[in-house]
Design an enzyme around this catalytic site. Structure first.
Site, short mmCIF file in Angstrom:
data_model
loop_
_atom_site.label_atom_id
_atom_site.label_comp_id
_atom_site.label_asym_id
_atom_site.label_seq_id
_atom_site.Cartn_x
_atom_site.Cartn_y
_atom_site.Cartn_z
N LYS A 178 -18.11 62.11 -32.19
CA LYS A 178 -17.23 61.68 -33.29
C LYS A 178 -16.58 62.56 -34.30
CE LYS A 178 -17.63 58.45 -37.39
NZ LYS A 178 -18.43 57.91 -38.54
N SER A 237 -16.71 52.82 -38.94
CA SER A 237 -15.81 53.88 -38.78
C SER A 237 -15.67 54.53 -37.56
CB SER A 237 -16.00 54.91 -39.93
OG SER A 237 -17.32 55.68 -39.97
N SER A 256 -21.60 52.20 -40.13
CA SER A 256 -20.57 52.64 -39.13
C SER A 256 -21.02 52.94 -37.69
CB SER A 256 -19.97 53.95 -39.77
OG SER A 256 -18.95 53.48 -40.68
N1 GLN Z 1 -17.41 50.37 -43.78
C1 GLN Z 1 -18.18 51.07 -44.84
C2 GLN Z 1 -17.08 51.73 -45.59
O1 GLN Z 1 -16.13 51.66 -45.27
C3 GLN Z 1 -18.96 51.99 -44.24
C4 GLN Z 1 -18.36 53.18 -43.40
C5 GLN Z 1 -19.58 53.78 -42.80
O2 GLN Z 1 -20.70 53.74 -42.55
N2 GLN Z 1 -19.14 55.31 -42.60
O3 GLN Z 1 -17.75 52.37 -46.49
#
Ligand code: GLN
Length: 492
Positions: free
Chosen positions: A77, A158, A182
């Site tokens: 990532k 994400s 995410s």
């Molecule tokens: N969807 C969540 C957010 O937008 C989680 C994102 C994540 O876990 N990095 O914050």
């Protein structure tokens, strides 16, 4: 096809000299060449570096070295700093950033012989649930709706690029980070196993910070065993991260074979709402049936503060983000805009460098931390966070693990859920509580919806008891015998 192998099978094949690490890496690089222009799963492909690492792996294999991941090609990532390889965090503001150091998690993977194919796309600074907020363009989910294969679906977010890459067989596994879901939500959307370990199990050092008390590095893979192999390498104490746990890394792979006989599995009643889609509920019931049939005892439990989870998360996460992202001022890192004076330089750099979602989070975060509102929002959110943790502690007094859905839906189409940020935030309903409490949780592919899209079940465990999470996940994997394949994949 070499790209179809699991990490466990590839490890055996490499040791038995059935193929070389260079063969394996080249197969993946060719798959990336063929499919990445469409999927956009990688922001950066480090072709030459990957081949060099594969050659070194072959030398090690020839010398009979037996490290956990020798020659295994992975996607990283693009939130993990990789020495000498551009790290963007999905943001324009870090477009020119080439880290002079390696994150601890990626250094651990390299120590164990892994090959890095490149840096995977993500929502900007890991803020999002669809990969639509990336400054490097959206990622296409390799899965297609049965009725309508023209709709372009999101891979989740994400860590959308990581999930799409592993699902489409462009990489054997990947790293992700999970701040509010995410890793687990994209795993569910792409038919993969995704593991968010306990807070402190994997070092955050060298991972671009979103919300430091919620950020958890973890693996993506196509099987539970593969995710256990990856986590075993990624995890471990790191003196450079003060929240890293000084605990030995257990044998996660062995834990996958433990079975669930005699385990008590809790079903959190507050996760069932009236609005829950029938398919999600049906899959959950099936999962309960599978675990019972495998010898587990099913227990009804209550996590009464679940309904405050999302509201709490969307105060704590932006608050920490607004503070973490203050460092991007155009002076120390990445892009810089010209300004009339220092303040103008800051303002122009940040206005130009950050996308809409990141700006929204910074605004919310500075607001809830501001003098007049700190007590009303941030402090209250911290108190509720403590109650959410207490809910888990109480439940784990009675049960060994919890079973719940991962996400309230299957993958949605690009553009859907985009007009209303709240609609997007609802994706995180079932995942954020485990982040707020820091407990380990995994998503395992368990079935398909009416459109033929993957759905995951979530296993949540006690702090530092990933072993039980792996045991329960493996039992679900076995019962589900999930064999469906995405439409877009190497050789597909
Ligand atoms: N969807 C969540 C957010 O937008 C989680 C994102 C994540 O876990 N990095 O914050």
């Amino acid at each position: 096809m070499l790209t179809d192998l699991t990490i466990a099978a590839a490890r055996d094949g490499l040791r038995a000299k059935e193929f070389s690490a260079v063969d394996l890496t080249m197969a993946h690089l060719h798959a990336i060449e063929a499919l990445n222009p469409r999927l956009n799963a990688f922001i950066t492909v480090s072709h030459a570096r990957a081949v060099d690492q594969a050659r070194a792996a072959d030398v090690a294999l020839a010398a009979g070295e037996q490290r956990a991941l020798t020659g295994i090609p992975l996607a990283i990532k693009d939130l993990f700093c990789t020495e000498g390889v551009r790290t963007t965090a999905g943001s324009k503001i870090l477009a020119p950033f080439v880290p002079p150091y390696e994150s601890t998690v990626t250094a651990n993977l390299l120590r164990d012989g892994a090959v890095f194919l490149g840096k995977a796309n993500l929502d900007e600074f890991a803020m999002g649930s669809s990969n639509m907020t990336s400054a490097y363009g959206p990622v296409e989910n390799p899965w297609k709706r049965r009725q309508d294969d023209t709709a372009v679906l999101v891979p989740g977010g994400s860590s959308g690029g990581s999930a799409a890459a592993v699902s489409a067989r462009l990489a054997m596994g990947a790293t992700g980070t999970d701040t509010g879901g995410s890793i687990r939500q994209p795993a569910s959307f792409c038919g993969l196993v995704g593991v968010k370990p306990t807070y402190g199990r994997c070092s955050r050092w060298g991972v671009v910070a979103f919300a430091s008390s919620l950020d958890h590095p973890g693996p993506f893979a196509r099987t539970v065993q593969d995710s256990a192999i990856l986590l075993g390498s990624m995890a471990g104490h790191d003196p450079k991260d003060s929240t890293s746990a000084a605990l030995a890394v257990p044998d996660f792979e062995a834990a996958c074979r433990r079975g669930v006989k005699g385990l008590r599995i809790g079903i959190p009643r507050e996760y069932r709402s009236d609005g829950m889609p029938v398919e999600i509920d049906a899959l959950w019931q099936q999962g309960i049936g599978w675990l019972r049939a495998a010898g587990a005892e099913i227990v009804d439990v209550s996590l009464p503060h679940t309904r405050y989870g999302l509201a709490t998360y969307y105060i704590v996460a932006p608050a920490e983000a607004s503070s973490n992202l203050a460092r991007y001022d155009g002076v120390r890192f990445g892009a810089r805009e010209k300004g009339l004076d220092l303040r103008d330089l800051y303002e122009r750099t940040r206005a130009e460098g950050f996308g809409a979602e990141v700006r929204r989070r910074i605004l919310i975060g500075t607001y809830v931390l501001s003098a007049g509102y700190y007590d009303a929002y941030y402090l209250r959110a911290q108190k509720i966070r403590a109650l959410i943790l207490k809910d888990f502690t109480d439940a784990f007094g009675k049960v060994d693990a919890l079973l719940a859905p991962t996400a309230p839906s299957a993958a949605f189409a690009q553009g859907e859920n985009m007009d209303d940020p709240i609609q997007m935030y609802l994706n995180d309903l079932f995942t954020v509580p485990a982040n707020l409490a820091g407990v380990p949780a995994a998503s395992v592919p368990a079935g398909l919806d009416a459109n033929g899209l993957p759905l995951g079940l979530q296993v949540i465990g006690k702090p530092f008891d990933e072993e039980t999470v792996f045991a329960v996940s493996a039992a679900i994997e076995q019962a589900a015998s999930f064999t469906a394949l995405p439409s877009l994949r190497a050789g597909g």
